[in-house]
Design a protein around this motif. Sequence first.
Motif, PDB file in Angstrom:
ATOM      1  N   ARG A 151       2.000   2.404  -3.204  1.00 44.26           N
ATOM      2  CA  ARG A 151       3.597   2.750  -3.640  1.00 44.26           C
ATOM      3  C   ARG A 151       4.152   1.717  -4.545  1.00 44.26           C
ATOM      4  O   ARG A 151       3.482   1.165  -5.480  1.00 44.26           O
ATOM      5  N   ASN A 152       5.599   1.164  -4.079  1.00 45.23           N
ATOM      6  CA  ASN A 152       5.810   0.192  -4.975  1.00 45.23           C
ATOM      7  C   ASN A 152       5.670  -1.304  -4.704  1.00 45.23           C
ATOM      8  O   ASN A 152       6.046  -2.260  -5.270  1.00 45.23           O
ATOM      9  N   PHE A 153       4.995  -1.315  -3.454  1.00 48.81           N
ATOM     10  CA  PHE A 153       4.734  -2.723  -3.104  1.00 48.81           C
ATOM     11  C   PHE A 153       3.993  -3.678  -4.280  1.00 48.81           C
ATOM     12  O   PHE A 153       4.424  -4.813  -4.267  1.00 48.81           O
TER      13      PHE A 153
ATOM     14  N   LEU B 221       6.426  -8.434  14.235  1.00 46.89           N
ATOM     15  CA  LEU B 221       6.971  -9.284  12.830  1.00 46.89           C
ATOM     16  C   LEU B 221       7.596  -8.232  11.738  1.00 46.89           C
ATOM     17  O   LEU B 221       7.915  -8.742  10.838  1.00 46.89           O
ATOM     18  N   GLY B 222       7.473  -6.985  12.193  1.00 48.46           N
ATOM     19  CA  GLY B 222       8.081  -5.940  11.257  1.00 48.46           C
ATOM     20  C   GLY B 222       7.066  -5.636  10.027  1.00 48.46           C
ATOM     21  O   GLY B 222       7.584  -4.955   9.130  1.00 48.46           O
ATOM     22  N   ILE B 223       5.562  -5.953  10.285  1.00 45.47           N
ATOM     23  CA  ILE B 223       4.941  -5.484   9.224  1.00 45.47           C
ATOM     24  C   ILE B 223       4.092  -4.242   9.850  1.00 45.47           C
ATOM     25  O   ILE B 223       3.439  -4.077  10.652  1.00 45.47           O
ATOM     26  N   ASP B 224       4.221  -3.149   8.994  1.00 43.18           N
ATOM     27  CA  ASP B 224       3.586  -1.837   9.186  1.00 43.18           C
ATOM     28  C   ASP B 224       2.613  -1.475   8.389  1.00 43.18           C
ATOM     29  O   ASP B 224       3.034  -1.016   7.224  1.00 43.18           O
ATOM     30  N   LEU B 225       1.501  -1.771   8.498  1.00 42.87           N
ATOM     31  CA  LEU B 225       0.416  -1.746   7.476  1.00 42.87           C
ATOM     32  C   LEU B 225       0.224  -0.052   7.184  1.00 42.87           C
ATOM     33  O   LEU B 225      -0.212   0.512   6.149  1.00 42.87           O
ATOM     34  N   GLY B 226       0.297   0.554   7.906  1.00 41.28           N
ATOM     35  CA  GLY B 226       0.270   2.015   7.883  1.00 41.28           C
ATOM     36  C   GLY B 226       1.090   2.724   7.009  1.00 41.28           C
ATOM     37  O   GLY B 226       0.918   3.294   6.213  1.00 41.28           O
ATOM     38  N   MET B 227       2.394   1.957   7.012  1.00 46.00           N
ATOM     39  CA  MET B 227       3.318   2.586   5.974  1.00 46.00           C
ATOM     40  C   MET B 227       3.065   1.957   4.539  1.00 46.00           C
ATOM     41  O   MET B 227       3.086   2.465   3.635  1.00 46.00           O
ATOM     42  N   ARG B 228       2.563   0.541   4.640  1.00 47.81           N
ATOM     43  CA  ARG B 228       2.081  -0.052   3.360  1.00 47.81           C
ATOM     44  C   ARG B 228       1.163   0.803   2.714  1.00 47.81           C
ATOM     45  O   ARG B 228       1.018   0.729   1.322  1.00 47.81           O
ATOM     46  N   HIS B 229      -0.038   1.157   3.449  1.00 46.19           N
ATOM     47  CA  HIS B 229      -1.006   1.759   2.805  1.00 46.19           C
ATOM     48  C   HIS B 229      -0.954   3.211   2.839  1.00 46.19           C
ATOM     49  O   HIS B 229      -1.968   3.761   2.264  1.00 46.19           O
ATOM     50  N   GLY B 230      -0.279   3.715   3.492  1.00 45.74           N
ATOM     51  CA  GLY B 230      -0.027   5.188   3.288  1.00 45.74           C
ATOM     52  C   GLY B 230      -1.237   6.024   4.284  1.00 45.74           C
ATOM     53  O   GLY B 230      -1.752   7.225   3.977  1.00 45.74           O
ATOM     54  N   THR B 231      -1.263   5.283   5.345  1.00 46.85           N
ATOM     55  CA  THR B 231      -2.411   5.958   6.204  1.00 46.85           C
ATOM     56  C   THR B 231      -2.156   5.484   7.689  1.00 46.85           C
ATOM     57  O   THR B 231      -1.482   4.376   7.832  1.00 46.85           O
ATOM     58  N   SER B 232      -2.367   6.236   8.744  1.00 47.85           N
ATOM     59  CA  SER B 232      -2.237   5.705  10.016  1.00 47.85           C
ATOM     60  C   SER B 232      -3.126   4.887  10.593  1.00 47.85           C
ATOM     61  O   SER B 232      -3.197   4.400  11.524  1.00 47.85           O
ATOM     62  N   ILE B 233      -4.294   4.783   9.774  1.00 45.43           N
ATOM     63  CA  ILE B 233      -5.471   3.724  10.295  1.00 45.43           C
ATOM     64  C   ILE B 233      -5.442   2.448   9.503  1.00 45.43           C
ATOM     65  O   ILE B 233      -5.139   2.348   8.665  1.00 45.43           O
TER      66      ILE B 233
ATOM     67  N   ASP C 162      -6.713   4.176  -0.062  1.00 45.28           N
ATOM     68  CA  ASP C 162      -7.647   4.604   1.121  1.00 45.28           C
ATOM     69  C   ASP C 162      -8.816   3.529   1.186  1.00 45.28           C
ATOM     70  O   ASP C 162      -9.679   3.934   1.869  1.00 45.28           O
ATOM     71  N   HIS C 163      -8.856   2.407   0.889  1.00 50.55           N
ATOM     72  CA  HIS C 163      -9.616   1.504   1.037  1.00 50.55           C
ATOM     73  C   HIS C 163     -11.091   1.414   0.612  1.00 50.55           C
ATOM     74  O   HIS C 163     -11.856   0.940   1.098  1.00 50.55           O
TER      75      HIS C 163
ATOM     76  N   SER D 164     -10.892 -10.106  -6.914  1.00 51.40           N
ATOM     77  CA  SER D 164     -10.375 -10.994  -5.655  1.00 51.40           C
ATOM     78  C   SER D 164      -9.643  -9.599  -4.512  1.00 51.40           C
ATOM     79  O   SER D 164      -8.798  -9.137  -5.244  1.00 51.40           O
ATOM     80  N   PHE D 165     -10.138  -9.542  -3.368  1.00 52.77           N
ATOM     81  CA  PHE D 165      -9.601  -8.801  -2.418  1.00 52.77           C
ATOM     82  C   PHE D 165      -8.411  -9.480  -1.721  1.00 52.77           C
ATOM     83  O   PHE D 165      -8.899 -10.783  -1.253  1.00 52.77           O
ATOM     84  N   PHE D 166      -7.244  -9.275  -1.810  1.00 54.40           N
ATOM     85  CA  PHE D 166      -6.472  -9.705  -0.630  1.00 54.40           C
ATOM     86  C   PHE D 166      -5.556  -8.619   0.333  1.00 54.40           C
ATOM     87  O   PHE D 166      -5.678  -7.535  -0.176  1.00 54.40           O
ATOM     88  N   ARG D 167      -4.907  -9.268   1.244  1.00 53.61           N
ATOM     89  CA  ARG D 167      -4.583  -8.401   2.410  1.00 53.61           C
ATOM     90  C   ARG D 167      -3.185  -7.715   1.959  1.00 53.61           C
ATOM     91  O   ARG D 167      -3.033  -6.440   2.496  1.00 53.61           O
ATOM     92  N   GLY D 168      -2.271  -8.375   1.166  1.00 49.44           N
ATOM     93  CA  GLY D 168      -1.120  -7.500   0.625  1.00 49.44           C
ATOM     94  C   GLY D 168       0.042  -8.449   0.440  1.00 49.44           C
ATOM     95  O   GLY D 168      -0.069  -9.786   0.696  1.00 49.44           O
ATOM     96  N   GLY D 169       1.171  -8.238  -0.113  1.00 48.18           N
ATOM     97  CA  GLY D 169       2.197  -8.902  -0.381  1.00 48.18           C
ATOM     98  C   GLY D 169       2.775  -9.475   0.750  1.00 48.18           C
ATOM     99  O   GLY D 169       3.849 -10.332   0.521  1.00 48.18           O
TER     100      GLY D 169
END
Length: 214
Positions: free
Chosen positions: A111-113, A156-168, A132-133, A72-77
Amino acid sequence: MNYDKLRGDLLSAFGPADWKAYEFLVNWIREHDFASRALNVGDTAPDFLLPDADGRLVSSEQLRGEGPLVISFFRGGWCPYCTAELCALQAAKQEFEDLKANLIVLSPDTRNFPRDMKRNFGLDLQVLADVDHGVAMSYGVLFSVPEEIRTYYSSLGIDLGMRHGTSIWMLPLPATYVVDRSGRIRNAFIEADFTIRQEPIEILAALRKLAAES
């Protein structure tokens, strides 16, 4: 646990900005027809090796060798629809085990997420980081987040780049697959609307059908 009920509760809390962003993203994904590019029933499921929440590498080839594999693929916590889905899967975990199926959930969070999410929601699921998806890309469920939604998430304070470790900024479509021992996809659920997920009872039905065919 019923995911559809949890979804309704979450949607009822939407404000005007939430509805605007939701409708924009869902319509944008449908217009680009991303779901049609995803792997589907009959296709060969790409194997992968990914770290779990504790950094241990997990092999999909090994897991499907033990019995049917549910992916199951999900977007994140950070996504409440994702955590609601995972809680519904957690409630049905014993039923998956009774059918000798391995259940894994994949997110681009790194990371720790993943570990923090498991602890915060009391989950005992195999949560893997799709670093890296790569796996979402190989299954055809990955898309680049449009600028309008990037701005909304940032507000909303959601930084996907930081959570994923990439600027994309990229995300997977909600997708669930049942893969047999040979690596063939036997059931597939791919959805453009990120608030809609496959109910555990439907996944379990697909597993029972597979068991009966075997």
